[in-house]
Motif scaffolding. Structure first.
Motif, PDB file in Angstrom:
ATOM      1  N   ALA A  77       0.846  -1.208   0.000  1.00  0.00           N
ATOM      2  CA  ALA A  77       0.000   0.000   0.000  1.00  0.00           C
ATOM      3  C   ALA A  77       0.874   1.247   0.000  1.00  0.00           C
ATOM      4  O   ALA A  77       0.569   2.227  -0.665  1.00  0.00           O
ATOM      5  CB  ALA A  77      -0.922  -0.010   1.211  1.00  0.00           C
ATOM      6  N   ASP A  78       2.014   1.166   0.718  1.00  0.00           N
ATOM      7  CA  ASP A  78       2.904   2.326   0.744  1.00  0.00           C
ATOM      8  C   ASP A  78       3.487   2.632  -0.630  1.00  0.00           C
ATOM      9  O   ASP A  78       3.864   3.766  -0.897  1.00  0.00           O
ATOM     10  CB  ASP A  78       4.062   2.055   1.702  1.00  0.00           C
ATOM     11  CG  ASP A  78       3.658   2.279   3.132  1.00  0.00           C
ATOM     12  OD1 ASP A  78       2.563   2.826   3.323  1.00  0.00           O
ATOM     13  OD2 ASP A  78       4.400   1.886   4.040  1.00  0.00           O
ATOM     14  N   GLN A 134       2.013   2.254  -3.553  1.00  0.00           N
ATOM     15  CA  GLN A 134       1.046   2.612  -4.593  1.00  0.00           C
ATOM     16  C   GLN A 134       1.445   3.966  -5.192  1.00  0.00           C
ATOM     17  O   GLN A 134       1.808   4.883  -4.476  1.00  0.00           O
ATOM     18  CB  GLN A 134      -0.369   2.738  -4.005  1.00  0.00           C
ATOM     19  CG  GLN A 134      -0.963   1.443  -3.532  1.00  0.00           C
ATOM     20  CD  GLN A 134      -1.355   0.545  -4.669  1.00  0.00           C
ATOM     21  OE1 GLN A 134      -0.533  -0.203  -5.176  1.00  0.00           O
ATOM     22  NE2 GLN A 134      -2.598   0.597  -5.098  1.00  0.00           N
ATOM     23  N   HIS A 135       1.346   4.038  -6.536  1.00  0.00           N
ATOM     24  CA  HIS A 135       1.850   5.234  -7.215  1.00  0.00           C
ATOM     25  C   HIS A 135       0.882   6.424  -7.065  1.00  0.00           C
ATOM     26  O   HIS A 135      -0.302   6.307  -7.334  1.00  0.00           O
ATOM     27  CB  HIS A 135       2.046   4.933  -8.698  1.00  0.00           C
ATOM     28  CG  HIS A 135       2.509   6.111  -9.484  1.00  0.00           C
ATOM     29  ND1 HIS A 135       3.800   6.588  -9.418  1.00  0.00           N
ATOM     30  CD2 HIS A 135       1.857   6.940 -10.325  1.00  0.00           C
ATOM     31  CE1 HIS A 135       3.928   7.623 -10.189  1.00  0.00           C
ATOM     32  NE2 HIS A 135       2.754   7.874 -10.758  1.00  0.00           N
ATOM     33  N   CYS A 136       1.456   7.525  -6.623  1.00  0.00           N
ATOM     34  CA  CYS A 136       0.669   8.764  -6.555  1.00  0.00           C
ATOM     35  C   CYS A 136       1.251   9.732  -7.570  1.00  0.00           C
ATOM     36  O   CYS A 136       2.369  10.208  -7.394  1.00  0.00           O
ATOM     37  CB  CYS A 136       0.764   9.395  -5.169  1.00  0.00           C
ATOM     38  SG  CYS A 136      -0.386   8.708  -4.012  1.00  0.00           S
ATOM     39  N   ARG A 163      -4.197   5.366  -0.780  1.00  0.00           N
ATOM     40  CA  ARG A 163      -3.306   4.321  -1.314  1.00  0.00           C
ATOM     41  C   ARG A 163      -3.856   2.945  -0.965  1.00  0.00           C
ATOM     42  O   ARG A 163      -3.927   2.052  -1.821  1.00  0.00           O
ATOM     43  CB  ARG A 163      -1.914   4.476  -0.709  1.00  0.00           C
ATOM     44  CG  ARG A 163      -1.112   5.559  -1.369  1.00  0.00           C
ATOM     45  CD  ARG A 163       0.320   5.496  -0.876  1.00  0.00           C
ATOM     46  NE  ARG A 163       1.198   6.088  -1.849  1.00  0.00           N
ATOM     47  CZ  ARG A 163       2.101   7.030  -1.548  1.00  0.00           C
ATOM     48  NH1 ARG A 163       2.220   7.450  -0.302  1.00  0.00           N
ATOM     49  NH2 ARG A 163       2.866   7.515  -2.485  1.00  0.00           N
ATOM     50  N   SER A 221      -6.862   2.189  -3.006  1.00  0.00           N
ATOM     51  CA  SER A 221      -6.582   1.838  -4.401  1.00  0.00           C
ATOM     52  C   SER A 221      -6.058   0.415  -4.485  1.00  0.00           C
ATOM     53  O   SER A 221      -6.328  -0.295  -5.452  1.00  0.00           O
ATOM     54  CB  SER A 221      -5.573   2.820  -4.995  1.00  0.00           C
ATOM     55  OG  SER A 221      -4.315   2.644  -4.397  1.00  0.00           O
ATOM     56  N   HIS A 253      -2.128   2.261  -8.888  1.00  0.00           N
ATOM     57  CA  HIS A 253      -1.944   3.701  -8.732  1.00  0.00           C
ATOM     58  C   HIS A 253      -3.216   4.301  -8.136  1.00  0.00           C
ATOM     59  O   HIS A 253      -4.279   3.677  -8.150  1.00  0.00           O
ATOM     60  CB  HIS A 253      -1.631   4.352 -10.077  1.00  0.00           C
ATOM     61  CG  HIS A 253      -2.675   4.099 -11.120  1.00  0.00           C
ATOM     62  ND1 HIS A 253      -2.622   3.018 -11.968  1.00  0.00           N
ATOM     63  CD2 HIS A 253      -3.798   4.770 -11.434  1.00  0.00           C
ATOM     64  CE1 HIS A 253      -3.673   3.038 -12.763  1.00  0.00           C
ATOM     65  NE2 HIS A 253      -4.406   4.083 -12.469  1.00  0.00           N
ATOM     66  N   VAL A 254      -3.068   5.484  -7.629  1.00  0.00           N
ATOM     67  CA  VAL A 254      -4.178   6.131  -6.930  1.00  0.00           C
ATOM     68  C   VAL A 254      -4.850   7.109  -7.881  1.00  0.00           C
ATOM     69  O   VAL A 254      -4.169   7.819  -8.628  1.00  0.00           O
ATOM     70  CB  VAL A 254      -3.667   6.880  -5.687  1.00  0.00           C
ATOM     71  CG1 VAL A 254      -4.818   7.357  -4.840  1.00  0.00           C
ATOM     72  CG2 VAL A 254      -2.759   5.982  -4.887  1.00  0.00           C
TER      73      VAL A 254
END
Lengths: 295, 614
Positions: A200-201, A203-205, A243, A246, A253-254
């Motif tokens: 989760a950390d 996940q692409h923002c 995140r 998503s 990605h978010v």
């Protein structure tokens, strides 16, 4: 897994999903509702489905901090003090009716939530990982409650309200189709949870998404008449929760929809200062409507 | 529909109304402008649909254009520009739907205006001119305005108030220098009729061109010839100031035999005209005097007549003038603005031999009477004297004339020389011009920051008059001749080509500005697509995200689901997942285009179905 928990908590998939996102985002969860709505059941189901150690403390007005953290006990055999860990040293702590305890006890708990460790008599003791507090609180209109201050509300990643189950689900409940939480067997272990938290950390923002979050924060600060402004920690919480959401949506990605999905649980209690007023999520809805969602 | 459209359109109406206030109701075209503005306002009030509001925007633009044709001066032009900016912003607010705020709308509107500049320049420079509209109604303006008057009766004025009101400005754009202070006499009117008390000018005889036959335009200034550019405030007089030498360059000027310069434009508005600086053919100077220049009611001022009778014996006008000058200089005359009223009996006798106090009107009147009594043809000329030389920052210097600079002097006919200017006021003690000349190089002291700002504004005003208003038909012809030589029949082709090129340049510039501002073709593609849907009445709700909006669109147009999903998925992927590369952008453009095409196709078939089954 959501299905598994959903089998325990009938008709509440969305809330279960949010609670799971909160767990994946390493956040603590505050559940606010009337008694008997399944708060405890949700907490227990979450803990058991990951095979996490689960303890439960009922907060009462005479609960002392030491009752939570544990204390140093003199061991006559070793002629020394030995630390006897309290219920805080578990992976999932269910703090029932947190707003009935004295502020002093509340703050001891919240300190542990923030720092991930406990200090007793000058010695620091690390709490186990993952560490999740699920606190429930009764509505403030109920007797014997004292409100959590805003600073402590801020420590909770999300505030959820379960609400009444739909009629169909309640019928099933009455027919005895719901499962007991202790019937859940963990298909996942605590390591899986840690791995999921790490994912989760990552996940692409994108910058467009961060711009959206920043616009939301700025908007909340520019119109202080509509609730308290959101703190930077609220921004972090929003991104972390989005995140996790998503990830649950099966994306890498978010997108703004993720942010909007978690906006009300993450931000509403930070904006209304614990005074739930008006309809559910009114402030967050207004905030959401004030920022262009097309990014 | 954006909420900004209605306030913007009302704001435009307000600006147009302010612009209308400056129009003179005498012109038929301004009645048209009034009517159009009222109609537009009514239409705006009842407009509900997008189409009606579009019509309002177009009407507003037409209105502004009409105003621009009627009032081409600097300040009204700025106001018209602002109105056009607002009208365009209102139109943009209509077309773009919800989303852009006021700032963005105004910025875009400004960009549209800038993009229109090249084509405007081409039309301005090359398109043949209409006759100036302001030439239609000539003649005297309203009488209530301040300024010089066509009759002068100094004896009845006990007190002359000094008015600092602006009268006129003259610039010397082609490097010309203003004359030295003591030479700055700007003549306006010639007063020849004297009835013993007041001096009147002969009835102005307009040599109007016959109807339908415009006066032949005066030949343009020779290269290297100095030019005077005049801007005069509304005065109500047909006669306008000039230096007395020079040749009119503007078509609506008419030089009278007496040396008055008449301007056919209505005096109730500000007027602009140009003259060459010098000319050897100033015919009015040598135009012989008529009997009216000797006319004098006898017996009114016996002492004056007796004095002048002594000079009659002298042989020539020149000797008589010298004698009168000598006598005048020997008397203790003093200049004052508060001489007190002269008696009704023998007023000039009282002035010359008893009070000896007065201002320019008294001196000019008394001296001219003396000369006539001595048999010398003489007349009173009124106009302006002096004026402050102003050098605005980065502009052409000009002489600033106020109503306080109004002056009167005498002109005397000398055989062999012609009319000579004689200013008896200069011989009196305390002449203000002598005083100010001693104080500094013609600059009046004083002026706070407001005066300074006004002087700069006038400098700008003069530049505008020179470059914008001054570009008239002749200069246009000169430009065309320089560009095309004797192939002027190609003008039409050239104009068309230039219009096409400048239109393309404007559109290209607009597109470039748009791209540069957003800096993101992906986003641009999204907005294009959103506009296509907005035209069909589907706009995103406040705070709505693209997937949610796409779902709503899909419900409305189920047939679109394929291209819509492809576009949204690609957009989201480009926007939030990977780093959008050039391929991704091209793909987005392709998908967006496909989506809009299928939207249009769907609409067409829907319309066809509706037509078949009404």
């Amino acid at each position: 897994m959501i299905g598994a928990i959903g089998a325990v908590l009938l008709g509440k998939e969305h809330e279960v999903r949010l609670a799971l996102a909160c767990l994946l985002a390493r956040g603590h969860l505050l559940i606010e509702d009337l008694p008997g709505m399944g708060k405890t059941t949700l907490a227990e189901a979450l803990a058991r489905s990951f095979g996490l150690g689960f303890k439960r403390v009922s907060f009462t007005s005479d609960l002392l901090p030491a009752d939570l953290t544990g204390l140093n006990v003199f061991d006559p055999a070793a002629a020394s003090f030995r630390f006897q860990p309290g219920p805080l040293f578990s992976q999932v702590l269910l703090a029932d009716e947190i707003n009935r305890a004295s502020p002093r006890t509340q703050s001891a708990l919240l300190e542990a939530m923030a720092a991930g460790r406990v200090s007793v008599d000058g010695t620091s003791h690390s709490l186990p990982r993952p560490f999740l507090v699920i606190a429930t609180q009764n509505g403030l209109d109920q007797g014997g409650t004292s409100a959590l201050p805003e600073s402590q509300l801020d420590r909770f990643l999300m505030r959820l309200s379960l609400g009444y189950p739909p009629r169909q689900a309640e019928r099933a409940l009455l027919q005895g189709e719901g499962l007991r939480p202790d019937g859940l067997s963990g298909a996942f272990g605590p390591e899986d949870l840690l791995a999921l938290q790490d994912r989760a950390d990552r996940q692409h923002c994108s910058s467009a998404l961060l711009d959206y979050v920043l616009d939301l924060l700025e908007r909340s600060r520019r119109q202080p008449a509509q609730g308290h402004p959101l703190s930077p920690r609220a921004g972090l919480a929003l991104v972390a929760a989005a995140r996790a959401w998503s990830l649950l949506e099966g994306r890498d990605h978010v997108i703004p929809d993720d942010v909007q999905a978690v906006l009300a649980p993450v931000c509403e209690h930070r904006m209304d200062g614990g005074q739930r007023g008006g309809s559910d999520g009114e402030l967050s809805q207004r905030l959401q409507a004030g920022v262009d969602g097309l990014r | 529909m954006s909420g900004a459209a209605a306030p913007l359109q009302w704001l435009t109406m307000g600006l147009l109304a302010v612009g209308l206030l400056g129009l003179s109701p005498a012109l038929s075209l301004s009645l048209l402008a009034f009517g159009l503005a009222v109609l537009t306002a009514l239409k705006l009030r009842e407009a509900r649909s997008l189409e009606e509001r579009r019509v309002v925007a177009l009407l507003q633009l037409v209105c502004a254009g009409l105003l621009a044709a009627l009032r081409p001066e600097l300040a009204p032009s700025l106001l018209q520009g602002l109105a056009i900016l607002m009208a365009l912003a209102g139109l943009l607010a209509l077309e773009l739907g919800a989303g852009p705020d006021w700032k963005a709308l105004l910025r875009r509107s400004l960009q549209v205006l800038l993009a229109a500049m090249p084509i405007a320049l081409v039309l301005f420079l090359l398109l043949p001119r209409l006759m100036p509209f302001t030439n239609f109604g000539a003649g005297q303006g309203m009488g209530a305005m301040t300024g010089l008057s066509d009759s002068m009766e100094p004896g009845s004025i006990a007190r002359l108030a000094v008015s600092r009101q602006a009268a006129a400005r003259v610039a010397f754009p082609l490097g010309g220098e203003p004359p030295p202070l003591e030479q700055r006499y700007w003549r306006v009117m010639v007063h020849e009729r004297f009835d013993g008390r007041s001096w009147r000018s002969a009835a102005p005889s307009f040599a109007r061109p016959a109807a339908g036959q415009p006066a032949p335009p005066p030949p343009p200034a020779a290269p290297g010839e100095g030019i005077q550019l005049w801007l005069i405030e509304p005065s109500g007089l047909a006669a306008v100031p000039w230096s007395g030498s020079g040749r009119p360059l503007s078509a609506d000027l008419n030089l009278q035999r007496s040396g008055e310069l008449l301007n056919r434009a209505p005096g109730s508005q500000r007027r602009v005209y140009a003259l060459t600086e010098k000319s050897d053919q100033s015919g009015w100077r040598t135009a012989p005097p008529g009997p009216i220049d000797l006319l004098l009611p006898l017996g009114e001022n016996p002492r004056l007549e007796a004095l002048a009778a002594g000079w009659r014996r002298l042989g020539s006008n020149r000797e008589r003038l010298d004698a009168a000058t000598g006598w005048f200089r020997g008397q203790p005359f003093r200049y004052t603005l508060e001489p007190g009223a002269l008696p009704r009996q023998a007023p000039l006798d009282h002035f010359l031999f008893e009070s000896r106090l007065g201002f320019c009107g008294h001196y000019a009147s008394a001296f001219t009477t003396l000369m006539r009594a001595a048999g010398v043809p003489a007349r009173v000329v009124s106009g302006y004297r002096g004026g402050q030389w102003v050098q605005p920052v980065g502009g052409t210097g000009y002489v600033d004339l106020r109503q306080a600079d109004a002056h009167a002097w005498s002109e005397v006919w000398l055989d062999g020389e012609g009319w000579r200017r004689v200013d008896p006021t200069a011989w009196a003690a305390g002449d203000p011009l002598a005083r100010s000349g001693a104080a500094g190089a013609g600059s009046r002291a004083g002026g706070g920051p407001l005066d300074w700002i006004q002087q700069q504004w006038w400098g700008l005003d003069i530049a505008w008059a020179r470059w914008w208003l001054g570009y008239d038909g002749e200069q246009q012809q000169a430009l065309v001749a320089r560009l095309l030589g004797d192939r002027s029949h190609l003008l039409g082709v050239v104009v068309l080509l230039a219009v096409a090129v400048s239109l393309a340049a404007g559109l290209g510039g607009l597109g470039w500005l748009g791209r540069r501002r957003r800096g993101d073709p992906l986003r641009l593609e999204l907005e294009r697509t959103l506009r296509a849907f907005a035209r069909q009445g589907m706009a995103p709700a406040a705070g709505e995200t693209l997937p949610v909006f796409a779902q709503r669109l899909q419900q409305r147009w189920p047939a679109l689901s394929g291209p819509l999903e492809a576009f949204v998925a690609h957009y989201q992927q480009q926007r939030f997942a990977g780093v959008p590369g050039p391929i991704g952008r091209r793909q987005a453009r392709r998908l967006g285009r496909a989506l809009r095409r299928s939207l249009r196709a769907g609409n067409r078939s829907q319309n066809a179905v509706q037509r078949e089954h009404p």
